[in-house]
Design an enzyme around this catalytic site. Structure first.
Site: not given
Ligand code: ADP
Ligand code: MG
Ligand code: MG
Length: 876
Positions: A23, A93, A102, A104, A337, A455, A764, A831, A851
């Site tokens: 990220k 984040r 999902g 962390m 990503r 999710h 083999s 094999c 092979y």
């Molecule tokens: P995950 O890894 O679970 O996707 P993120 O760190 O990407 O978590 O955060 C989830 C969401 O939170 C992002 O998709 C975004 O919508 C929102 N978010 C994160 N940072 C900011 C920020 N600086 N300003 C506004 N929204 C944010």
């Molecule tokens: Mg995200």
């Molecule tokens: Mg999340």
């Protein structure tokens, strides 16, 4: 100079994923290519390791670097952290090197307290927005930092909505939200015994530490174990100034893929919500709108986003998964990503990107995950059966595939049922990270709520698991363990079927059929074949298996086991008589009964293989496996053989072994009873001669002697086999060629491979037994402790799945080297199960094997992996 623990976004780039996490590295990259990214900084993965090494404390150095970067951020944003009038708010984040969706948690709006919230309200002239942000912050902080269950907060929110008859949370007023904030702070106080921390600096360091700690929460550990991600790489933390999608109807937030992650189609694919923040879209709180509708609401923003998405895909040369927020009609990029996709989407995107000139064929092949092809090799619903099935409802086609099973309503119930061998489906209102184990265990997932990026949808696609999401017509009652649809109720244990490619849900179980390798799959396989140098054979014991494998591209049979033929009900009496014979004459008589049946087996296989090479292994398992265990079966056999029941029991007991795996099996059987090898050789030769005469196939039978560890075992049996083969050739006046070779599966054989190669015409590697005997792990019992070994870091992977390069691999290399010292052109293959495992295939390629042979359904995987091995080979 002290170590650099913190990087501003503008100081990083996409290549720094190990240090900044995926990220952070991509936020830096987007910043540097001039995209609108809210400013921020990244605390490195090294700081995470340092934190854990320093018994969970942030060192003074790290803290002071964070404080310095925060000052820079304040200057960049022209706001001050904790300021009453013009406060800076940030998100905290997590982000590891490898994306862990999902796993962390993120905290938004950090820096809010009872004073700054007023500042925000005044500054934006929007009190509702300020308190909406505040309640979100308290809940996320409570959840992530203080580990208070989200539900406790949700209950308060739901109660307020109910009391006022609101439908959506956007209906909540500023005053409602103020009350909610009050109640939330109360929850925190009750749960922790302390007041909610109001000092933004405290909030920040607590949040950063919580992210570091979350690296070791159970969900994260489970995810890493399942996906072979090392546990010591740590996560980075991104601190980023907030932008707000919840400022009103001219704001919003969304996620989008540059191509369709289910099909690969080149078209922007995504969802957004107006007046929403962060996880609202993914969490399925309101049903999001299709990204195309953004064009109607805010066309300029839509076009800017579309262009940006295209730019990002060109920049990264791969499909992107993008998160964005719109604040008062201004677009901000929050994440990009590589997009997770289904195998079908991966193939289509790879082929089309090559056509578009974005990537080369080699790049297209190299980026595909061979194991993911497995998703496409599994059955789909039979069209006729599908036509007759009763459709119950239709949801979103979130992750393709066909799945049938009994319904269960919790992850635990699914896990319990699948341990018992049941086919299951997981049905839930919506899934959350706690459901991961159940999602792995089940055949398919059905949710009532949530969109294509919910999710359930994201995780299912990643796992290649069938998923129908957002099926709003079904009413799920998780506590009663039932769902209802159109007035009908379905209970735990009832059968339904899901079609993840159409989103349709059917009553009962539906028959499935095997898929074909056509379209983009076919193209990729063709490309793979042009780069691959290793041949791919299959392990097949029946004409039917052989046909399936040829359909998947097998170029021969590397292992045809003959014992399955012995287990056939019609033959078992003769087989048993053969085993229990007291004289050679009796045995020969029994074998003569088996001979025509064996010959037919082999002929069927030769015909199915249409002249492709076939390696037949002589009888391998210990003989007692063929004998009866039940009293009534023993009695009937005794009668059949004209002996008393008691005598029969004695004979059977005599054949029992303490350790059959190391007992009288493999070539040892044929040394005791050469007549077995003679009969099998005769069957192999006669079948080949007949198939050749009837169809003109140029068949060169490959006769393989198993379990050789001593050179003289081979020379003894080689003579038996050759004498018989020559005898058959004379009788039939045929000049057919044949080869006699051996399995390399006893460690000793690999060490004297030069001697063995003087007789053997091919090797083999039987890596299953070779692994068993090299480790001294019983194949049938090791499962129990290998899991412990993996969890405790004693082994990183199961050596029966992926070849142990250090030990078993060294024996393979030794065997190849010594064997080719004697016969430079010696044909060598493998094999064991490893022949279908991509990582092992890379190893076999480098070891110089001709092979690999694997089960029919693994053939396409092996073709791609063999191509990748050749592409990665830098010595060529
Ligand atoms: P995950 O890894 O679970 O996707 P993120 O760190 O990407 O978590 O955060 C989830 C969401 O939170 C992002 O998709 C975004 O919508 C929102 N978010 C994160 N940072 C900011 C920020 N600086 N300003 C506004 N929204 C944010
Ligand atoms: Mg995200
Ligand atoms: Mg999340």
């Amino acid at each position: 100079m002290s170590k650099k623990w913190v990087y501003l976004f503008k100081e990083g780039n996409a290549d720094m994923k190990a240090l900044l996490g995926g990220k952070g590295a991509n936020l830096a990259e987007m910043t540097n290519i001039g995209l609108p990214v809210p400013q921020g900084f990244t605390v490195t993965t090294e700081a995470c390791s340092e934190y854990h090494n320093q018994s969970k404390k942030l060192s003074d150095d790290i803290v002071s670097q964070i404080n310095n970067s925060l000052k820079v951020l304040e200057d960049q944003c022209q706001k001050k952290f904790g300021d009453k009038k013009n406060p800076l708010l940030v998100s905290v984040r997590s982000g590891a090197k490898i994306s862990m969706p999902g796993m962390m948690d993120t905290i938004l709006n950090l820096g809010l307290n009872d004073e700054t919230v007023i500042g925000i309200a005044n500054e934006t002239q929007n009190e509702r927005f300020a308190y909406d942000s505040y309640r979100r912050f308290i809940q996320m902080f409570g959840d992530v930092v203080q580990e208070i269950s989200k539900e406790k907060f949700d209950r308060v929110l739901e109660a307020t909505k109910e009391k006022n008859n609101y439908k959506d949370d956007t209906d909540l007023t500023a005053d409602d939200l103020k009350e909610i904030v009050f109640a939330y702070k109360d929850i925190i106080k009750q749960e922790t015994g302390k007041e909610f921390p109001l000092d933004p600096m405290d909030q920040l360091s607590l949040a950063i530490e919580a992210v570091f700690r979350s690296w070791n929460n159970n969900r994260a550990i489970t995810y890493r174990n399942k996906n072979d991600i090392p546990h010591d790489i740590g996560t980075a933390v991104n601190v980023q100034s907030m932008v707000y999608g919840n400022m009103g109807d001219d704001s919003g937030t969304g996620v989008a893929f540059t191509r369709n992650p289910a099909t690969g189609q080149k078209k922007l694919f995504g969802e957004f919500l107006i007046n929403a923040q962060g996880e609202d879209v993914v969490a399925g709180i309101r049903t999001p709108k299709n990204i195309d509708e953004l064009n109607d609401i805010m066309p300029e923003v839509f076009h800017q986003f579309k262009d940006t998405a295209e730019l990002l895909e060109k920049h990264y040369k791969d499909m992107q998964d993008i998160e964005f927020t719109i604040e008062k009609r201004k677009l901000y990029m929050l994440q990009t990503r590589t997009g997770k996709r289904t195998a079908a989407a991966a193939l289509r995107a790879a082929v089309e990107m090559e056509e578009e000139g974005l990537i080369t064929k080699k790049e297209a092949l190299a980026r595909l995950d061979p194991l993911s092809l497995d998703q496409l090799l599994h059955p789909v619903f039979e069209e006729k059966a599908l036509g007759q099935a009763k459709k119950l409802a239709e949801g979103l086609p979130a992750s393709p595939g066909a799945a049938t099973g009994k319904i269960y309503f919790t992850a635990e119930a699914v896990c319990a049922a699948s341990i018992k061998g049941e086919e299951t489906l997981l049905v839930r209102k919506e899934t959350s990270p706690e459901d991961i184990e159940g999602m792995y265990a089940t055949n398919g997932i059905l949710t009532a709520r949530g969109g294509m990026t919910s999710h359930a949808a994201v995780v299912a696609r990643g796992m290649g698991k069938c998923c129908v999401a957002g099926c709003e017509n079904i009413k799920v009652n998780e506590t009663e363990k039932q769902f209802s649809v159109n007035g009908e109720t379905f209970n735990e244990g009832d059968y339904i079927s899901l079609d993840g490619s159409t989103g349709k849900v059917y009553q009962g179980s539906i028959k499935t059929v095997n898929p074909e390798l056509s379209g983009h799959f076919g193209t990729i396989m063709d490309w793979a074949d042009t780069y691959r140098t290793m041949k791919i054979r299959t392990n097949a014991d029946t004409p039917n298996d052989a046909l399936v494998a040829v359909g998947f591209g097998a170029e021969g049979i590397g292992l045809c086991r003959t014992e399955h033929m012995f287990f056939d009900e019609k033959r078992l009496p003769s087989v048993r008589r053969m085993i229990l014979s007291e004289t050679k004459e009796q045995r020969k008589k029994a074998l003569a009964e088996i001979l025509p049946m064996q010959k037919d087996d082999f002929k069927g296989i030769y015909l199915a293989m249409e002249g492709r090479p076939v390696t037949v292994r002589l009888l391998d398992p210990p003989l007692h496996e063929f004998l009866p265990v039940e009293e009534k079966d023993i009695k009937s056999l005794a009668k059949d053989m004209n002996v008393s029941y008691e005598d029969m029991v004695v004979v059977i007991n005599d054949l029992k072994e303490f350790n059959p795996m190391l007992g009288h099996r493999g070539c040892r059987l044929a040394i005791t009873y050469p007549e077995i090898a003679e009969m099998q050789t005769r069957a192999i030769m006669e079948a080949a001669i007949e198939a050749k005469e009837e169809k003109g196939y140029n068949i060169i039978p490959e006769i393989m002697i198993p379990l050789v560890g001593i050179n003289e075992e081979l020379t003894y049996l080689d003579k038996v086999v050759r004498d018989t083969a020559e005898c058959v050739k004379n009788e039939k006046q045929s000049n057919i060629d044949y080869l006699v070779g051996t399995m390399m599966e006893i460690p000793r054989a690999t060490l004297i491979a030069d001697e063995i190669a003087e007789t053997a015409e091919f090797f083999s590697f039987g890596t299953n037994d070779l692994t068993q005997m090299t480790f001294g792990f019983s194949r049938d019992d090791a499962g129990k402790f290998i899991t412990d070994y993996k969890e405790k870091g004693v082994l990183t992977s199961d050596p029966f799945q992926t070849i142990d390069v250090k030990g078993v691999g060294k024996l393979v290399e030794t065997g190849v080297k010594l064997g080719r010292k004697t016969k430079p052109k010696l044909k060598i293959g493998v094999c064991g199960e490893h022949g279908g495992d991509p990582k092992s295939i890379y190893f076999f390629y480098n070891a110089g094997l001709d092979y690999v042979s694997c089960s029919p359904f693994r053939v396409p995987i092996a073709r791609l992996a063999a191509a990748q091995a050749a592409i990665m080979d830098t010595h060529k």
